[in-house]
Design an enzyme around this catalytic site. Structure first.
Site, PDB file in Angstrom:
ATOM      1  N   HIS A   6     -13.370   5.241  20.465  1.00 45.67           N
ATOM      2  CA  HIS A   6     -12.407   6.257  20.376  1.00 45.67           C
ATOM      3  C   HIS A   6     -12.695   7.277  19.213  1.00 45.67           C
ATOM      4  O   HIS A   6     -12.950   6.771  18.011  1.00 45.67           O
ATOM      5  CB  HIS A   6     -11.263   6.087  20.737  1.00 45.67           C
ATOM      6  N   CYS A  16      -5.323   8.856  24.484  1.00 44.30           N
ATOM      7  CA  CYS A  16      -6.605   8.660  24.023  1.00 44.30           C
ATOM      8  C   CYS A  16      -7.117   7.211  24.770  1.00 44.30           C
ATOM      9  O   CYS A  16      -8.411   7.158  24.818  1.00 44.30           O
ATOM     10  CB  CYS A  16      -6.691   8.444  22.528  1.00 44.30           C
ATOM     11  N   ASN A  48     -11.033  14.849  17.509  1.00 41.19           N
ATOM     12  CA  ASN A  48     -10.299  13.892  18.563  1.00 41.19           C
ATOM     13  C   ASN A  48     -10.106  14.642  19.803  1.00 41.19           C
ATOM     14  O   ASN A  48      -9.176  15.533  19.963  1.00 41.19           O
ATOM     15  CB  ASN A  48      -9.186  13.257  18.078  1.00 41.19           C
TER      16      ASN A  48
HETATM   17  N1  ACO Z   1      -5.350  19.338   4.111  1.00 41.48           N
HETATM   18  C1  ACO Z   1      -4.811  19.058   3.111  1.00 41.48           C
HETATM   19  N2  ACO Z   1      -3.995  18.106   2.855  1.00 41.48           N
HETATM   20  C2  ACO Z   1      -3.488  17.374   3.851  1.00 41.48           C
HETATM   21  C3  ACO Z   1      -3.925  17.769   5.212  1.00 41.48           C
HETATM   22  C4  ACO Z   1      -4.942  18.781   5.285  1.00 41.48           C
HETATM   23  N3  ACO Z   1      -5.216  19.051   6.766  1.00 41.48           N
HETATM   24  N4  ACO Z   1      -3.104  17.172   6.038  1.00 41.48           N
HETATM   25  C5  ACO Z   1      -2.380  16.296   5.085  1.00 41.48           C
HETATM   26  N5  ACO Z   1      -2.614  16.799   3.747  1.00 41.48           N
HETATM   27  C6  ACO Z   1      -1.930  16.085   2.658  1.00 41.48           C
HETATM   28  C7  ACO Z   1      -0.465  15.634   2.907  1.00 41.48           C
HETATM   29  O1  ACO Z   1       0.603  16.670   3.148  1.00 41.48           O
HETATM   30  C8  ACO Z   1      -0.245  14.767   1.646  1.00 41.48           C
HETATM   31  O2  ACO Z   1      -0.092  15.455   0.653  1.00 41.48           O
HETATM   32  P1  ACO Z   1       1.638  14.961  -0.347  1.00 41.48           P
HETATM   33  O3  ACO Z   1       0.866  13.877  -0.834  1.00 41.48           O
HETATM   34  O4  ACO Z   1       1.442  16.273  -1.248  1.00 41.48           O
HETATM   35  O5  ACO Z   1       2.528  14.835   0.681  1.00 41.48           O
HETATM   36  C9  ACO Z   1      -1.735  14.133   1.419  1.00 41.48           C
HETATM   37  O6  ACO Z   1      -2.515  15.003   2.216  1.00 41.48           O
HETATM   38  C10 ACO Z   1      -2.027  12.762   1.854  1.00 41.48           C
HETATM   39  O7  ACO Z   1      -1.406  12.656   3.115  1.00 41.48           O
HETATM   40  P2  ACO Z   1      -1.631  11.515   3.960  1.00 41.48           P
HETATM   41  O8  ACO Z   1      -0.803  11.456   5.305  1.00 41.48           O
HETATM   42  O9  ACO Z   1      -1.324  10.348   3.076  1.00 41.48           O
HETATM   43  O10 ACO Z   1      -3.422  11.469   4.109  1.00 41.48           O
HETATM   44  P3  ACO Z   1      -4.094   9.997   4.579  1.00 41.48           P
HETATM   45  O11 ACO Z   1      -5.027   9.671   3.560  1.00 41.48           O
HETATM   46  O12 ACO Z   1      -3.334   9.226   5.312  1.00 41.48           O
HETATM   47  O13 ACO Z   1      -4.800  10.832   5.900  1.00 41.48           O
HETATM   48  C11 ACO Z   1      -4.847  11.208   8.199  1.00 41.48           C
HETATM   49  C12 ACO Z   1      -4.145  11.722   6.887  1.00 41.48           C
HETATM   50  C13 ACO Z   1      -6.295  11.640   8.276  1.00 41.48           C
HETATM   51  C14 ACO Z   1      -4.273  11.783   9.454  1.00 41.48           C
HETATM   52  C15 ACO Z   1      -5.011   9.478   8.335  1.00 41.48           C
HETATM   53  O14 ACO Z   1      -3.678   9.085   8.159  1.00 41.48           O
HETATM   54  C16 ACO Z   1      -5.474   9.206   9.627  1.00 41.48           C
HETATM   55  O15 ACO Z   1      -6.817   9.224   9.952  1.00 41.48           O
HETATM   56  N6  ACO Z   1      -4.545   8.772  10.683  1.00 41.48           N
HETATM   57  C17 ACO Z   1      -4.870   8.474  11.905  1.00 41.48           C
HETATM   58  C18 ACO Z   1      -4.993   9.712  12.722  1.00 41.48           C
HETATM   59  C19 ACO Z   1      -5.431   9.520  14.009  1.00 41.48           C
HETATM   60  O16 ACO Z   1      -6.711   9.387  14.034  1.00 41.48           O
HETATM   61  N7  ACO Z   1      -4.653  10.011  15.211  1.00 41.48           N
HETATM   62  C20 ACO Z   1      -5.282   9.815  16.286  1.00 41.48           C
HETATM   63  C21 ACO Z   1      -5.388   8.468  16.719  1.00 41.48           C
HETATM   64  S1  ACO Z   1      -4.486   7.822  18.221  1.00 41.48           S
HETATM   65  C22 ACO Z   1      -4.900   9.613  19.229  1.00 41.48           C
HETATM   66  O17 ACO Z   1      -6.111   9.618  19.148  1.00 41.48           O
HETATM   67  C23 ACO Z   1      -4.197   9.963  20.012  1.00 41.48           C
END
Ligand code: ACO
Length: 347
Positions: free
Chosen positions: A274, A134, A304
Site C-alpha cells: 500500500h 486502504c 496515498n
Molecule cells: N508540514 C510541516 N509540518 C508538519 C506537517 C506538514 N505537512 N504535518 C505535521 N507537521 C508538524 C506537526 O505539526 C508537528 O509539529 P509540532 O512538533 O510543532 O507539533 C511535527 O510536524 C511533527 O509531527 P509528527 O506527527 O510527529 O510527524 P511524524 O514524523 O510522525 O510524521 C506522518 C507525520 C508523516 C503523518 C507520520 O506520522 C506517518 O507517516 N504516519 C502514517 C500516516 C499514514 O501513512 N496514514 C495512512 C495509512 S493508512 C491509510 O492509508 C488509510
C-alpha cells in the site's frame, strides 16, 4: 514458509488443489486511471504551512493527482474498469459481479458499483461497494476469488477507486499533504491454467477504529450545521499510532500470505505495498528481508490513494515490464478500521 518443497508443489495454490478441484482464479486484465491535475508539494506550500522538504523527508510524496469538480469516484472507477476490460478482452455483458472498494463513494447510496455497472453496460452483473479503507482492493480480491472458486461466478470486476480530495481538510497540514485521487481495476476469471491468485488473507482490529476516521455523515453524526462547523466531514488521523500499527500489521499479513503459499520472500519478484508513505514501505520491506529492487514504489507520484493504491501500482508494474508472466507478486495493505491484508499472485 519453506524452501524444501519441490518447485512444482511450492507454486500450486493449496486451496485450488484440495478444496476447489483445480479451478483457478486468474487476473486476466488490469487497468488504472489517475486524473490529469497534479498537485505538487510546491502548490501545497501556498495552501498550508508546510514545505517540500518536510513532505519529502516524512512521506516520500512529491505530487498527487486531484480529480476535477465534475469528476466523481464512479468516473475514475469507470475509466480504470474500461482499461482492464479491454486488456482482458471482456465486454460488459460478460461480467457477473462488480465490486467497488472505496471510502469515497459518489453518495451513501446507491452504491458506486451500481453506477459503474451501468456505465460499462454490465447488464448481467450484480454490484456492490465494499468498505475496508486502504485495504479494500485486497478484501475485494479475496471475495472475488471465493465467488469464482465456488463456481458462483466466472467473471468478476474488482475496482479500488477514491476521490479522497473530497474528504480532505485542506486546512489541516497533518493530513492534506498525504492523499490523492485515482482508480485501479482488475478482471478475475476462472481459467484453465496454473497461474492466478494463489491466496489472499484479511484482518481487522475495530478496537483501533479511532486512529483513522471520518466522524461525520453517518448515523452516529448526521450532517448538521454543528457537524460542519466542527469539520467532522473530513478525514482525521493519529499519524504516529497509524504508522506503528501499519508496519506491524503489514509485516504480519505478508508473512501469513507467504506461509499459506509455502513461499519465502526471495521467491517473490515484486512486492506491491500500500502506497501510504515511503517510510512505512521501507520499514515493511526491511522487516521482510526484501531487497530494495523487489519493492514497487509510486507514492512519490500519486500519494496515498487508499483503496486504489495497490491496484494502480499493480497496473503500472505490469505496464512498465516490472512484472512478467510467471512472476510471483506479493501485495500487502493496511488501512482504517483498522484493516489489513495480503495477497500472493502468480502472474
Ligand atoms: N508540514 C510541516 N509540518 C508538519 C506537517 C506538514 N505537512 N504535518 C505535521 N507537521 C508538524 C506537526 O505539526 C508537528 O509539529 P509540532 O512538533 O510543532 O507539533 C511535527 O510536524 C511533527 O509531527 P509528527 O506527527 O510527529 O510527524 P511524524 O514524523 O510522525 O510524521 C506522518 C507525520 C508523516 C503523518 C507520520 O506520522 C506517518 O507517516 N504516519 C502514517 C500516516 C499514514 O501513512 N496514514 C495512512 C495509512 S493508512 C491509510 O492509508 C488509510
Amino acid at each position: 514458509m519453506t524452501d524444501s518443497l519441490p518447485k512444482d508443489v511450492a507454486f500450486v495454490n493449496p486451496r485450488a488443489e484440495h478444496d476447489f478441484k483445480g479451478r483457478t482464479c486468474s487476473i486476466v486484465g488490469v487497468g488504472s486511471y489517475v486524473p490529469e491535475r497534479r498537485l505538487t508539494n510546491a502548490d501545497l506550500e501556498e495552501m498550508v504551512e508546510t514545505s517540500d522538504e518536510w513532505i519529502t523527508t516524512r512521506t516520500g510524496i512529491k505530487e498527487r493527482r486531484i480529480a476535477s469538480d465534475d469528476q466523481f469516484t464512479s468516473d475514475l472507477a469507470t475509466e480504470a474498469a474500461r482499461k482492464a476490460m479491454s486488456k482482458a478482452g471482456v465486454t460488459g455483458g460478460d461480467i457477473d459481479l462488480v465490486i467497488v472498494a472505496t471510502i469515497t463513494p459518489d453518495m451513501p447510496f446507491p452504491s458506486t458499483a451500481c453506477l459503474v455497472q451501468h456505465n460499462i453496460g454490465a447488464v448481467n452483473a450484480a454490484a456492490f461497494d465494499l468498505e475496508a479503507a486502504c485495504s479494500g482492493f485486497i478484501y475485494a480480491l479475496e471475495i472475488a476469488q471465493q465467488f469464482i472458486m465456488s463456481r458462483t461466478y466466472n467473471t468478476v470486476l474488482v475496482i479500488g477507486a477514491e476521490k479522497l480530495s473530497s474528504i480532505i481538510d485542506w486546512k489541516d497540514r497533518n493530513t492534506c499533504v498525504l492523499f490523492g485521487d485515482g482508480a485501479g481495476a482488475a478482471i478475475l476469471q476462472n481459467r484453465e491454467q496454473s497461474h492466478g491468485l494463489l491466496t489472499a488473507c484479511m484482518g481487522a482490529d475495530g478496537g483501533k477504529a479511532g486512529l483513522l476516521s471520518m466522524p461525520g455523515g453517518g448515523s452516529r453524526c448526521p450532517a448538521s450545521s454543528d457537524s460542519l462547523d466542527n469539520r467532522l466531514h473530513y478525514l482525521r488521523m493519529d499519524g504516529k499510532e497509524t504508522y506503528k500499527s501499519a508496519v506491524t500489521a503489514m509485516h504480519r499479513a505478508a508473512l501469513k500470505a507467504l506461509e499459506r503459499c509455502q513461499l519465502n520472500i526471495t521467491q517473490i519478484k515484486c512486492i506491491i505495498p500500500h502506497q501510504a508513505n515511503l517510510r512505512i514501505i521501507s520499514a515493511v520491506g526491511d522487516r521482510l528481508g526484501a531487497k530494495k529492487e523487489q519493492v514497487y514504489i509510486n507514492v512519490d507520484k500519486f500519494g496515498n490513494t487508499s483503496a486504489a493504491s495497490v491496484a494502480i501500482a499493480l497496473d503500472q508494474a505490469v505496464e512498465n515490464g516490472v512484472i512478467e508472466r510467471g512472476d510471483l507478486i506479493l501485495m500487502v495493505v493496511f488501512g482504517a478500521g483498522l484493516t489489513w491484508g495480503a495477497a500472493v499472485i502468480e502472474w
